[in-house]
Scaffold this motif. Structure first.
Motif, PDB file in Angstrom:
ATOM      1  N   UNK A 177      80.023 115.967  44.410  1.00 54.72           N
ATOM      2  CA  UNK A 177      79.018 116.639  44.964  1.00 54.72           C
ATOM      3  C   UNK A 177      77.896 115.771  45.182  1.00 54.72           C
ATOM      4  N   UNK A 178      77.002 116.024  46.096  1.00 50.97           N
ATOM      5  CA  UNK A 178      75.712 115.175  46.328  1.00 50.97           C
ATOM      6  C   UNK A 178      76.035 113.904  46.807  1.00 50.97           C
ATOM      7  N   UNK A 179      75.220 112.611  46.455  1.00 53.65           N
ATOM      8  CA  UNK A 179      75.211 111.505  46.965  1.00 53.65           C
ATOM      9  C   UNK A 179      76.830 110.904  46.901  1.00 53.65           C
ATOM     10  N   UNK A 180      77.443 111.233  45.449  1.00 58.26           N
ATOM     11  CA  UNK A 180      78.921 110.663  45.351  1.00 58.26           C
ATOM     12  C   UNK A 180      79.662 111.062  46.364  1.00 58.26           C
ATOM     13  N   UNK A 190      82.291 109.376  49.213  1.00 61.47           N
ATOM     14  CA  UNK A 190      83.706 109.560  49.132  1.00 61.47           C
ATOM     15  C   UNK A 190      84.412 110.134  50.601  1.00 61.47           C
ATOM     16  N   UNK A 191      83.344 110.693  50.990  1.00 63.34           N
ATOM     17  CA  UNK A 191      83.984 111.466  52.301  1.00 63.34           C
ATOM     18  C   UNK A 191      84.123 110.180  53.300  1.00 63.34           C
ATOM     19  N   UNK A 192      83.114 109.462  53.438  1.00 63.68           N
ATOM     20  CA  UNK A 192      83.201 108.525  54.289  1.00 63.68           C
ATOM     21  C   UNK A 192      84.014 107.132  53.888  1.00 63.68           C
ATOM     22  N   UNK A 193      84.305 106.938  52.636  1.00 69.96           N
ATOM     23  CA  UNK A 193      85.325 106.026  52.130  1.00 69.96           C
ATOM     24  C   UNK A 193      86.721 106.513  52.440  1.00 69.96           C
ATOM     25  N   UNK A 194      86.845 107.874  52.530  1.00 73.98           N
ATOM     26  CA  UNK A 194      88.288 108.473  52.879  1.00 73.98           C
ATOM     27  C   UNK A 194      88.545 108.269  54.225  1.00 73.98           C
ATOM     28  N   UNK A 195      87.590 108.624  55.049  1.00 76.02           N
ATOM     29  CA  UNK A 195      87.652 108.263  56.617  1.00 76.02           C
ATOM     30  C   UNK A 195      88.121 106.988  56.888  1.00 76.02           C
TER      31      UNK A 195
END
Length: 108
Positions: A3-6, A10-15
């Motif tokens: 959650x939050x910043x992490x 993580x979302x953009x790293x996954x993309x």
């Protein structure tokens, strides 16, 4: 996912298909622009290559999945979070300085 910043990172790293590191923020900066990046710009992956010879297709594919406005908003959130942490740390340091000076005054 976290959650939050992490979680945002993580979302953009996954993309991107990568791990969370400094390049994720650099890619986000490129994605947060209103217009598509130009091919002659350097790729944010750190390879030193021009975007047209490196990750241009990935950037264009990501721009189809995520709105530049959303990326910009996420970047602003990450920046605000960093600013809050910095100001909190500065406040704590200032309080410690004052307490230390009071201690010196009292026990001098």
């Amino acid at each position: 996912r976290s959650h939050y910043k992490k979680g945002i990172l993580e979302f953009y790293a996954e993309l991107l298909g990568t791990s969370v590191d400094a390049t994720v923020i650099d890619f986000m900066r490129l994605l947060a622009r209103k217009n598509n990046p130009k091919g002659h710009e350097y790729c944010p992956c750190g390879s030193g290559e021009r975007l047209r010879n490196c990750h241009r297709e990935l950037i264009y594919a990501m721009r189809e999945r995520v709105s530049w406005k959303d990326v910009k908003q996420d970047l602003e959130f990450l920046q605000r979070d960093d600013d809050i942490k910095r100001s909190t740390q500065n406040y704590k340091n200032r309080v410690l300085q004052i307490l230390f000076h009071l201690f010196l005054i009292i026990f001098s």
